[in-house]
Enzyme design. Structure first.
Site, PDB file in Angstrom:
ATOM      1  N   LYS A   1      13.438 -13.342   3.677  1.00 40.68           N
ATOM      2  CA  LYS A   1      14.599 -14.084   3.133  1.00 40.68           C
ATOM      3  C   LYS A   1      15.623 -14.400   4.215  1.00 40.68           C
ATOM      4  O   LYS A   1      16.086 -15.528   4.329  1.00 40.68           O
ATOM      5  CB  LYS A   1      15.351 -13.260   2.072  1.00 40.68           C
ATOM      6  CG  LYS A   1      14.671 -13.074   0.775  1.00 40.68           C
ATOM      7  CD  LYS A   1      15.621 -12.444  -0.248  1.00 40.68           C
ATOM      8  CE  LYS A   1      16.307 -11.158   0.170  1.00 40.68           C
ATOM      9  NZ  LYS A   1      15.404 -10.006   0.307  1.00 40.68           N
TER      10      LYS A   1
ATOM     11  N   ARG B   1      20.926  -9.014  -7.252  1.00 37.05           N
ATOM     12  CA  ARG B   1      19.924  -7.957  -7.110  1.00 37.05           C
ATOM     13  C   ARG B   1      19.628  -7.277  -8.441  1.00 37.05           C
ATOM     14  O   ARG B   1      18.766  -6.416  -8.515  1.00 37.05           O
ATOM     15  CB  ARG B   1      20.466  -6.886  -6.163  1.00 37.05           C
ATOM     16  CG  ARG B   1      20.284  -7.222  -4.666  1.00 37.05           C
ATOM     17  CD  ARG B   1      19.249  -6.615  -4.048  1.00 37.05           C
ATOM     18  NE  ARG B   1      19.022  -6.031  -2.794  1.00 37.05           N
ATOM     19  CZ  ARG B   1      19.272  -6.481  -1.574  1.00 37.05           C
ATOM     20  NH1 ARG B   1      19.970  -7.541  -1.369  1.00 37.05           N
ATOM     21  NH2 ARG B   1      18.822  -5.834  -0.540  1.00 37.05           N
TER      22      ARG B   1
ATOM     23  N   ARG C   1      10.399  -4.622  11.978  1.00 36.34           N
ATOM     24  CA  ARG C   1      11.829  -4.908  12.099  1.00 36.34           C
ATOM     25  C   ARG C   1      12.588  -3.656  12.532  1.00 36.34           C
ATOM     26  O   ARG C   1      13.524  -3.730  13.334  1.00 36.34           O
ATOM     27  CB  ARG C   1      12.366  -5.411  10.751  1.00 36.34           C
ATOM     28  CG  ARG C   1      13.821  -5.775  10.781  1.00 36.34           C
ATOM     29  CD  ARG C   1      14.247  -6.468   9.509  1.00 36.34           C
ATOM     30  NE  ARG C   1      14.380  -5.537   8.407  1.00 36.34           N
ATOM     31  CZ  ARG C   1      14.591  -5.899   7.146  1.00 36.34           C
ATOM     32  NH1 ARG C   1      14.662  -7.176   6.829  1.00 36.34           N
ATOM     33  NH2 ARG C   1      14.720  -5.015   6.199  1.00 36.34           N
TER      34      ARG C   1
ATOM     35  N   ARG D   1      17.727  -0.974  12.164  1.00 34.96           N
ATOM     36  CA  ARG D   1      18.603  -0.877  10.983  1.00 34.96           C
ATOM     37  C   ARG D   1      18.528   0.520  10.387  1.00 34.96           C
ATOM     38  O   ARG D   1      17.439   1.092  10.238  1.00 34.96           O
ATOM     39  CB  ARG D   1      18.150  -1.901   9.940  1.00 34.96           C
ATOM     40  CG  ARG D   1      19.031  -3.121   9.897  1.00 34.96           C
ATOM     41  CD  ARG D   1      18.508  -4.134   8.924  1.00 34.96           C
ATOM     42  NE  ARG D   1      18.503  -3.679   7.544  1.00 34.96           N
ATOM     43  CZ  ARG D   1      18.375  -4.510   6.521  1.00 34.96           C
ATOM     44  NH1 ARG D   1      18.265  -5.801   6.726  1.00 34.96           N
ATOM     45  NH2 ARG D   1      18.359  -4.054   5.288  1.00 34.96           N
TER      46      ARG D   1
ATOM     47  N   ARG E   1      14.016   1.246  -1.430  1.00 34.54           N
ATOM     48  CA  ARG E   1      14.416  -0.163  -1.587  1.00 34.54           C
ATOM     49  C   ARG E   1      13.349  -0.948  -2.334  1.00 34.54           C
ATOM     50  O   ARG E   1      13.664  -1.811  -3.142  1.00 34.54           O
ATOM     51  CB  ARG E   1      14.716  -0.787  -0.218  1.00 34.54           C
ATOM     52  CG  ARG E   1      16.117  -0.416   0.261  1.00 34.54           C
ATOM     53  CD  ARG E   1      16.236  -0.435   1.762  1.00 34.54           C
ATOM     54  NE  ARG E   1      16.033  -1.747   2.320  1.00 34.54           N
ATOM     55  CZ  ARG E   1      15.553  -1.975   3.559  1.00 34.54           C
ATOM     56  NH1 ARG E   1      15.230  -0.959   4.334  1.00 34.54           N
ATOM     57  NH2 ARG E   1      15.426  -3.183   3.989  1.00 34.54           N
TER      58      ARG E   1
HETATM   59  P1  AMP Z   1      19.740  -6.559   2.635  1.00 35.42           P
HETATM   60  O1  AMP Z   1      20.219  -6.863   4.005  1.00 35.42           O
HETATM   61  O2  AMP Z   1      19.861  -7.743   1.706  1.00 35.42           O
HETATM   62  O3  AMP Z   1      18.359  -5.956   2.602  1.00 35.42           O
HETATM   63  O4  AMP Z   1      20.735  -5.457   2.030  1.00 35.42           O
HETATM   64  C1  AMP Z   1      20.873  -4.182   2.645  1.00 35.42           C
HETATM   65  C2  AMP Z   1      21.490  -3.212   1.658  1.00 35.42           C
HETATM   66  O5  AMP Z   1      22.796  -3.671   1.285  1.00 35.42           O
HETATM   67  C3  AMP Z   1      20.738  -3.045   0.346  1.00 35.42           C
HETATM   68  O6  AMP Z   1      19.663  -2.121   0.424  1.00 35.42           O
HETATM   69  C4  AMP Z   1      21.852  -2.552  -0.573  1.00 35.42           C
HETATM   70  O7  AMP Z   1      22.161  -1.194  -0.317  1.00 35.42           O
HETATM   71  C5  AMP Z   1      23.035  -3.388  -0.090  1.00 35.42           C
HETATM   72  N1  AMP Z   1      23.126  -4.677  -0.830  1.00 35.42           N
HETATM   73  C6  AMP Z   1      22.941  -5.931  -0.337  1.00 35.42           C
HETATM   74  N2  AMP Z   1      23.085  -6.848  -1.299  1.00 35.42           N
HETATM   75  C7  AMP Z   1      23.373  -6.161  -2.433  1.00 35.42           C
HETATM   76  C8  AMP Z   1      23.611  -6.543  -3.775  1.00 35.42           C
HETATM   77  N3  AMP Z   1      23.578  -7.818  -4.161  1.00 35.42           N
HETATM   78  N4  AMP Z   1      23.891  -5.563  -4.667  1.00 35.42           N
HETATM   79  C9  AMP Z   1      23.928  -4.259  -4.300  1.00 35.42           C
HETATM   80  N5  AMP Z   1      23.692  -3.833  -3.068  1.00 35.42           N
HETATM   81  C10 AMP Z   1      23.415  -4.766  -2.122  1.00 35.42           C
END
Ligand code: AMP
Length: 188
Positions: free
Chosen positions: A13, A88, A127, A133, A144
Site C-alpha cells: 500500500k 482499519r 522490509r 521498523r 498485525r
Molecule cells: P501502517 O504504517 O499503516 O502499517 O501502521 C502502523 C501502525 O500504526 C499500525 O500497526 C497501528 O498500530 C497504527 N495505525 C495506523 N493506522 C491506523 C488506524 N487507521 N487505526 C489504528 N491504528 C493505526
C-alpha cells in the site's frame, strides 16, 4: 481523485500510494506515517501510541479521527488524496463517511490490494531488514496480520456491499501493480 487503498500489512500500500501520489498529483495520507511522526517528535499523542503500535495493535479510533480531520483540513488535500492505512475497522469507515460528508468530498474509489499471507510475511521480513521498523518483529507482525483479519477485512466487505470496491492483484512488478490500480480507478 479521492481514493482509499486497502490491503494487509506488507501488501505494498505504502509503496503504491507513494507512486500514485506522484503520478496523479494528489496528497498521500498515511495514518501510520502520521503516527510515526508523532512518536518521533515525542508528543503526548506519540507517547500514547508507541506501545500500541509496537505491539501491532490499533491506536484508538478517537486519536485517529482527530489526526485525520486535521490532515484533511490542510490545503494540499483539495487536489485529491490517497488514504493509506485508514480505515482499519468498520467504525473508522463510518467515521470517514461522516468526515468526508462534512467537507463535501466523497470517495471516488476504494481499491483492495490482494496478496497471499505467506508472501506478506516474507515481504515484511525484507522490509524489517531494510527499514528497521519497531513493529516489523515476528510477534508484532503476527499480531498485525491477526488484527487485519479480524478488524480490517470487514472494511473490505463494507465497501464491497456498496459497490465501490475494486480488487487488484498486488503481486507483480511495481509498475504492473500500479497499472492495475490506475485501470481500476473511475475515469474523470
Ligand atoms: P501502517 O504504517 O499503516 O502499517 O501502521 C502502523 C501502525 O500504526 C499500525 O500497526 C497501528 O498500530 C497504527 N495505525 C495506523 N493506522 C491506523 C488506524 N487507521 N487505526 C489504528 N491504528 C493505526
Amino acid at each position: 481523485m479521492r481514493l482509499v487503498l486497502l490491503g494487509p500489512p506488507g501488501s505494498g500500500k505504502g509503496t503504491q500510494a507513494t507512486r500514485l501520489k506522484e503520478d496523479l498529483g494528489i496528497a498521500h495520507i498515511s495514518t501510520g506515517d502520521l503516527l510515526r511522526a508523532e512518536v518521533a517528535a515525542g508528543t503526548e499523542l506519540g507517547k500514547q501510541a508507541k506501545a500500541v503500535m509496537d505491539a501491532g495493535n490499533l491506536v484508538s479510533d478517537e486519536i485517529l479521527l482527530g489526526m485525520l480531520e486535521a490532515r484533511l483540513g490542510q490545503p494540499d488535500v483539495a487536489k485529491g488524496f490517497i488514504l493509506d492505512g485508514y480505515p482499519r475497522n468498520v467504525a473508522q469507515a463510518n467515521a470517514l463517511d461522516g468526515l468526508l460528508a462534512k467537507i463535501s468530498q466523497p470517495l471516488d474509489a476504494v481499491v483492495q490490494l490482494d496478496v497471499a499471507t505467506e508472501l506478506l510475511v516474507e515481504r515484511i521480513a525484507g522490509r524489517a531488514a531494510e527499514q528497521g521498523r519497531a513493529d516489523d518483529n515476528p510477534e508484532s507482525v503476527r499480531q498485525r496480520l491477526q488484527v487485519y483479519n479480524e478488524q480490517t477485512a470487514p472494511v473490505v466487505d463494507f465497501y464491497a456491499g456498496r459497490g465501490t470496491l475494486a480488487r487488484v492483484d498486488g503481486v507483480g512488478e511495481l509498475d504492473e501493480v500500479e497499472g492495475r490500480i490506475t485501470a481500476a480507478l473511475p475515469k474523470h
